[in-house]
Write an enzyme that holds these catalytic residues in place. Structure first.
Site, PDB file in Angstrom:
ATOM      1  N   GLU A   1     -27.805  78.900  45.573  1.00  0.00           N
ATOM      2  CA  GLU A   1     -28.178  78.820  46.993  1.00  0.00           C
ATOM      3  C   GLU A   1     -28.336  77.391  47.469  1.00  0.00           C
ATOM      4  OE1 GLU A   1     -30.768  82.766  47.985  1.00  0.00           O
ATOM      5  OE2 GLU A   1     -31.811  81.021  47.227  1.00  0.00           O
TER       6      GLU A   1
ATOM      7  N   GLY B   1     -33.519  78.929  41.209  1.00  0.00           N
ATOM      8  CA  GLY B   1     -34.443  78.936  42.334  1.00  0.00           C
ATOM      9  C   GLY B   1     -34.957  77.540  42.602  1.00  0.00           C
ATOM     10  N   VAL B   2     -35.863  77.437  43.570  1.00  0.00           N
ATOM     11  CA  VAL B   2     -36.352  76.133  44.023  1.00  0.00           C
ATOM     12  C   VAL B   2     -37.716  75.842  43.403  1.00  0.00           C
ATOM     13  CG1 VAL B   2     -36.985  74.766  46.044  1.00  0.00           C
ATOM     14  CG2 VAL B   2     -35.129  76.424  46.193  1.00  0.00           C
ATOM     15  N   GLY B   3     -37.952  74.567  43.061  1.00  0.00           N
ATOM     16  CA  GLY B   3     -39.290  74.188  42.624  1.00  0.00           C
ATOM     17  C   GLY B   3     -39.294  73.228  41.466  1.00  0.00           C
TER      18      GLY B   3
ATOM     19  N   ASN C   1     -43.861  83.929  50.430  1.00  0.00           N
ATOM     20  CA  ASN C   1     -42.682  83.434  51.138  1.00  0.00           C
ATOM     21  C   ASN C   1     -41.717  84.577  51.467  1.00  0.00           C
ATOM     22  OD1 ASN C   1     -43.740  80.836  50.822  1.00  0.00           O
ATOM     23  ND2 ASN C   1     -42.675  80.527  48.889  1.00  0.00           N
TER      24      ASN C   1
END
Length: 497
Positions: A289, A264-266, A379
């Site tokens: 992704e 995931g993003v972050g 989100n």
């Protein structure tokens, strides 16, 4: 722009953003390119927002339904939400202004699994798309579109659109050409990817050029946010995640040269990738992704051999590096349509280990990724469900608390469930690893509580003791206090008593 707009006929359709916005009307269904702050239109959103403001000032209605690949940026989702120019949005967003409008009820939002969004657009679940607005780095002599920093749902949006507006962005590197692998998913036809680095399609998106009604020239950067420095908590979570990987090696389920990842993003995922730089793992692959800063670092260090994604999610500094070295990175990076990058068939085939963030987990392993206290959307689920359900091992990583300790990420019962206990396999915080595979619910609770913040563990243990006094104890719950953590937070601003 001649080298970027090589199709002679489409050069004659160059318009200003304001002129192109006149082709979009109240009630239109509009598809935008864009995924995690990359490859979204830079000029049309503001022009549409200004058109909406002028209409509202006259007392006229003006709002569109907007579909994208995922989140965009403040100068896209943000300006449109501020202008009340959107009636309905799907499948994912992360803009603060838009979030406020959604939670306030003035903007409708459908939070959709990203792999579902691509298929539903393609099969006409949402009907026709009136206008597609897609950013590219170049239009070829044949009228083919060279994707910029992401692909997302562009193929499906362009195929379904009645009209097409193309933004040609001179900021995006021309050397991105060759990075994309465009393949149209067909019903009942297997996707022929058996390894992360397989290329199965074209480097461009072919379109019906007769549908192009305007070409807009831009020169503006993607507006991704910089990552904050890696803090002690993130470092510890990353260390625990690497400990989990080491455990998989010791158990014979993984080898040091076989790790395929989704992330995931972050900041925490970037901390994990920073940890991988100094790890024993080599020949790392990513089927995921988004391409993040840490992946570029792994490529540069020779630790990552290939990364397949649908888009970039880079800090401004890393985006500039990508622009300078796109010809180098396209040897290692493949960008695919979302319909391929998130397709369950391919994800299952990759034997990857997924890693995603969460808002909260309950003691039995149900995960809330989207809604604070069950009602306030943050989100969206994005692609986390696509990878969680189909990974060989699915992990959720998160600090044990938020808001300075006022919120516990481990609760008796999740206030909203995006990933059930059947799909979430491992929960990791700064306090350890809760491997839930092969455990009954009561056994899971003991492990999950161990990774909660020490201040919340006694409260969670008390809850289990109370729940075990009930008649049925396979999954012990005391319904009268199951949401007590959330109720306290709503009443006092803290989950602590």
């Amino acid at each position: 722009m001649n080298e970027r707009i090589s199709h002679v006929g489409l050069r004659d359709k160059v318009r200003t953003a304001e002129e192109a916005a006149e082709l979009i009307h109240h009630g239109d269904v509009v598809g935008f390119s864009g995924f995690t702050g990359a490859a979204y239109p830079k000029a049309l959103p503001t022009a549409i927002a200004e058109r909406a403001k002028a209409a509202h000032a006259r007392g006229d209605d003006f709002a569109i339904d907007l579909y994208t690949g995922a989140s965009t940026a403040p100068d896209c989702d943000g300006v449109l939400a501020e202008a009340d120019a959107i009636r309905f949005r799907m499948p994912y967003q992360s803009d603060p202004t838009m979030r406020s409008k959604i939670n306030g009820g003035s903007l409708l939002y459908a939070d959709v699994h990203l792999s579902h969004s691509a298929r539903q657009i393609a099969t006409g679940v949402y009907g026709d798309i009136d206008v597609a607005v897609v950013e590219v780095t170049r239009i070829t002599e044949d009228g083919h579109l060279i994707p910029s920093s992401g692909v997302g749902n562009n193929v499906e949006i362009l195929d379904k659109a009645k009209k097409i507006i193309v933004e040609v962005n001179a900021w995006q590197s021309l050397e991105l050409e060759g990075m994309a692998d465009i393949y149209r998913v067909r019903s009942k036809v297997p996707i022929p990817i058996t390894d992360t680095g397989d290329r199965i399609g074209a480097t461009y998106i072919d379109i019906d050029v007769n549908k192009v009604v305007a070409v807009v020239e831009t020169d503006a950067p993607d507006r991704n946010s910089p990552f904050t420095p890696i803090d002690e908590c993130s470092q510890q979570i990353a260390s625990n995640f690497l400990g989990f990987l080491e455990g998989e090696v010791e158990a014979g389920r993984l080898a040091y040269d076989q790790f395929c990842m989704q992330s995931g993003v972050g900041n925490v995922p970037n901390a994990v990738m920073a940890g991988l730089l100094d790890s024993k793992f080599e020949n790392i692959k990513a089927y995921t992704e988004v391409i993040q800063d840490g992946m570029l670092d792994l490529i540069d260090a020779g630790k990552m051999t290939v990364a397949s994604a649908t888009s970039f999610s880079l800090s401004p500094d890393a985006a500039e590096v990508m622009n300078e070295k796109a010809a180098h990175y396209r040897k290692y990076i493949i960008t695919r349509p979302l319909h391929v990058s998130n397709h369950p068939e391919v994800i299952r085939r990759m034997d990857l280990i997924s890693s995603n963030g969460m808002i909260e987990a309950d003691i039995y392993g149900n995960i809330n990724s989207t809604n604070v206290t069950g009602t306030r959307v943050m989100n969206g689920i994005g692609g986390s469900g696509d990878f969680t359900r189909n990974a060989i091992a699915s992990t959720f990583i998160s600090p044990s608390t938020a808001k300075g300790g006022a919120i516990s990420a481990i609760v008796p019962f999740a206030s909203h469930i995006d990933h059930t206990e059947h799909d979430a396999m491992v929960i990791i915080t700064e306090y350890g690893i809760a491997d839930l595979r092969g455990l009954a619910p009561a056994e899971r609770a003991k492990r999950v509580i161990k990774v909660a913040h020490p201040e919340y563990r006694p409260l969670l243990e008390e809850y289990v003791e109370r729940a075990l006094k009930g008649k049925n104890v396979h999954t012990p719950h005391d319904l009268s206090t199951a949401l007590s953590f959330h109720q306290r937070f709503e009443e006092t601003g803290s989950m602590k008593p």
